[in-house]
Design an enzyme around this catalytic site. Sequence first.
Site, PDB file in Angstrom:
ATOM      1  N   ASP A  30       8.969 -23.256  -2.768  1.00  0.00           N
ATOM      2  CA  ASP A  30      10.186 -23.322  -3.585  1.00  0.00           C
ATOM      3  C   ASP A  30      10.235 -22.352  -4.758  1.00  0.00           C
ATOM      4  O   ASP A  30      11.303 -22.127  -5.334  1.00  0.00           O
ATOM      5  CB  ASP A  30      10.421 -24.764  -4.063  1.00  0.00           C
ATOM      6  N   CYS A  64      12.099  -9.679   9.341  1.00  0.00           N
ATOM      7  CA  CYS A  64      12.738  -9.444  10.636  1.00  0.00           C
ATOM      8  C   CYS A  64      12.050 -10.332  11.678  1.00  0.00           C
ATOM      9  O   CYS A  64      10.829 -10.295  11.817  1.00  0.00           O
ATOM     10  CB  CYS A  64      12.600  -7.973  11.034  1.00  0.00           C
ATOM     11  N   GLN A  93       1.063 -24.765  -1.674  1.00  0.00           N
ATOM     12  CA  GLN A  93       1.636 -24.843  -0.326  1.00  0.00           C
ATOM     13  C   GLN A  93       3.152 -24.875  -0.416  1.00  0.00           C
ATOM     14  O   GLN A  93       3.829 -24.821   0.595  1.00  0.00           O
ATOM     15  CB  GLN A  93       1.156 -26.123   0.360  1.00  0.00           C
ATOM     16  N   CYS A 126      17.412  -3.404  12.190  1.00  0.00           N
ATOM     17  CA  CYS A 126      17.693  -3.457  13.630  1.00  0.00           C
ATOM     18  C   CYS A 126      18.913  -4.317  13.950  1.00  0.00           C
ATOM     19  O   CYS A 126      19.356  -4.366  15.102  1.00  0.00           O
ATOM     20  CB  CYS A 126      16.464  -3.968  14.390  1.00  0.00           C
ATOM     21  N   HIS A 171       1.859 -20.606   1.747  1.00  0.00           N
ATOM     22  CA  HIS A 171       2.785 -20.731   2.880  1.00  0.00           C
ATOM     23  C   HIS A 171       4.034 -19.880   2.720  1.00  0.00           C
ATOM     24  O   HIS A 171       5.066 -20.171   3.326  1.00  0.00           O
ATOM     25  CB  HIS A 171       3.153 -22.205   3.106  1.00  0.00           C
TER      26      HIS A 171
HETATM   27  P1  NAD Z   1       3.686 -33.685   2.130  1.00  0.00           P
HETATM   28  O1  NAD Z   1       5.143 -34.003   2.149  1.00  0.00           O
HETATM   29  O2  NAD Z   1       2.916 -33.813   3.364  1.00  0.00           O
HETATM   30  O3  NAD Z   1       2.969 -34.628   1.048  1.00  0.00           O
HETATM   31  C1  NAD Z   1       3.450 -34.860  -0.226  1.00  0.00           C
HETATM   32  C2  NAD Z   1       2.386 -35.631  -1.004  1.00  0.00           C
HETATM   33  O4  NAD Z   1       2.829 -35.738  -2.336  1.00  0.00           O
HETATM   34  C3  NAD Z   1       2.105 -37.044  -0.506  1.00  0.00           C
HETATM   35  O5  NAD Z   1       0.704 -37.220  -0.403  1.00  0.00           O
HETATM   36  C4  NAD Z   1       2.674 -37.941  -1.612  1.00  0.00           C
HETATM   37  O6  NAD Z   1       1.911 -39.119  -1.798  1.00  0.00           O
HETATM   38  C5  NAD Z   1       2.574 -37.050  -2.810  1.00  0.00           C
HETATM   39  N1  NAD Z   1       3.547 -37.281  -3.874  1.00  0.00           N
HETATM   40  C6  NAD Z   1       4.865 -37.546  -3.783  1.00  0.00           C
HETATM   41  N2  NAD Z   1       5.437 -37.587  -4.996  1.00  0.00           N
HETATM   42  C7  NAD Z   1       4.441 -37.341  -5.895  1.00  0.00           C
HETATM   43  C8  NAD Z   1       4.390 -37.241  -7.313  1.00  0.00           C
HETATM   44  N3  NAD Z   1       5.483 -37.404  -8.076  1.00  0.00           N
HETATM   45  N4  NAD Z   1       3.190 -36.963  -7.879  1.00  0.00           N
HETATM   46  C9  NAD Z   1       2.066 -36.809  -7.135  1.00  0.00           C
HETATM   47  N5  NAD Z   1       2.061 -36.891  -5.800  1.00  0.00           N
HETATM   48  C10 NAD Z   1       3.232 -37.156  -5.184  1.00  0.00           C
HETATM   49  O7  NAD Z   1       3.587 -32.244   1.542  1.00  0.00           O
HETATM   50  P2  NAD Z   1       2.383 -31.181   1.571  1.00  0.00           P
HETATM   51  O8  NAD Z   1       1.088 -31.879   1.492  1.00  0.00           O
HETATM   52  O9  NAD Z   1       2.739 -30.183   0.550  1.00  0.00           O
HETATM   53  O10 NAD Z   1       2.390 -30.478   3.012  1.00  0.00           O
HETATM   54  C11 NAD Z   1       3.452 -30.238   3.838  1.00  0.00           C
HETATM   55  C12 NAD Z   1       3.977 -28.806   3.958  1.00  0.00           C
HETATM   56  O11 NAD Z   1       5.324 -28.931   3.573  1.00  0.00           O
HETATM   57  C13 NAD Z   1       3.439 -27.736   3.092  1.00  0.00           C
HETATM   58  O12 NAD Z   1       2.976 -26.764   3.923  1.00  0.00           O
HETATM   59  C14 NAD Z   1       4.642 -27.156   2.315  1.00  0.00           C
HETATM   60  O13 NAD Z   1       4.776 -25.774   2.570  1.00  0.00           O
HETATM   61  C15 NAD Z   1       5.819 -27.815   2.866  1.00  0.00           C
HETATM   62  N6  NAD Z   1       6.804 -28.343   1.878  1.00  0.00           N
HETATM   63  C16 NAD Z   1       7.135 -27.620   0.767  1.00  0.00           C
HETATM   64  C17 NAD Z   1       8.032 -28.142  -0.152  1.00  0.00           C
HETATM   65  C18 NAD Z   1       8.368 -27.352  -1.390  1.00  0.00           C
HETATM   66  O14 NAD Z   1       8.234 -26.141  -1.396  1.00  0.00           O
HETATM   67  N7  NAD Z   1       8.787 -28.020  -2.473  1.00  0.00           N
HETATM   68  C19 NAD Z   1       8.611 -29.397   0.054  1.00  0.00           C
HETATM   69  C20 NAD Z   1       8.260 -30.098   1.229  1.00  0.00           C
HETATM   70  C21 NAD Z   1       7.340 -29.557   2.112  1.00  0.00           C
HETATM   71 ZN    ZN Z   2      14.517  -5.760  12.363  1.00  0.00          ZN
END
Ligand code: NAD
Ligand code: ZN
Length: 255
Positions: free
Chosen positions: A106, A129, A103, A157, A121
Amino acid sequence: MTAGEEIRALAVRIARASRITVVTGAGVSAASGIPTFRGAQGLWRRFRPEQLATPEAFEKDPKLVWEWYAWRRELVARARPNRAHEVLAAWSRRVPRFTLVTQNVDGLHERAGTRNVVRFHGSLWEIACARRCPRSPRRWPDETVPLREVPPRCPHCGGPARPGVVWFGEPIDPDVLAAAQSALDCDLFLTVGTSAVVYPAAGLLAGAARGGAFTAEINLEETEASPAVDVAIAGRAEDVLDEIERLVGPVGGRR
Ligand code: NAD
Ligand code: ZN
């Protein structure tokens, strides 16, 4: 079972499985210094991610939304994959059928050299666009940091471009959804570092369990998935995966 025994039992399962599917969330990148959405550092200025990662927010104030994405791109550009990314990358090269559904947007799994990543995601490193003008590709790569212009423009565009990510309320790309669903047919399904509340990613676990997979979770805290999995391990992804790898990796284990 103690935490150590649970980790050893999971390691045995992992060593034996030939079809492994892992779903990751923001917790996997926490040790790389990328804030999670729901953690204490999840706020940017005074906004919650749910107020910024939506089509409505972009329509109302594209510059504000892009400033947040520009900040995140800069943060990630300076970050490096951590031990959790490295262990999963090693499995992706060793396990006969391995799929990583992330999800995260990054790109750190890819930078760690992970094979077969399904970017559920989208990506911070692609843009599209916003008007979906007919001549523009659906998405295109853009890795410029810092961005030359905020918002960046569509070269076809001249209108505003948007981040190539899936926002709250938007559907998952059908090809991506199909790839994730076909990976539910596995021996072992592991969910790591996700709060497991955002659908449809949160529903993948139930699909894998229905198909007969052994299911496991690694998370710092208890989540909505914890009661549903066969084994829930409380701990940091980077520590628990490192420990498992020391048990099953090329040195310690069967593979
Ligand atoms: P979330 O922020 O909802 O949950 C993060 C989870 O990670 C929590 O349950 C927490 O307890 C756990 N956590 C924190 N540190 C940890 C560690 N060191 N080891 C294990 N677990 C740990 O994030 P989500 O569930 O990914 O969902 C939210 C949405 O946010 C996703 O759709 C995602 O696309 C997006 N998102 C992406 C990034 C990224 O790309 N790095 C960062 C933040 C949110
Ligand atoms: Zn365009």
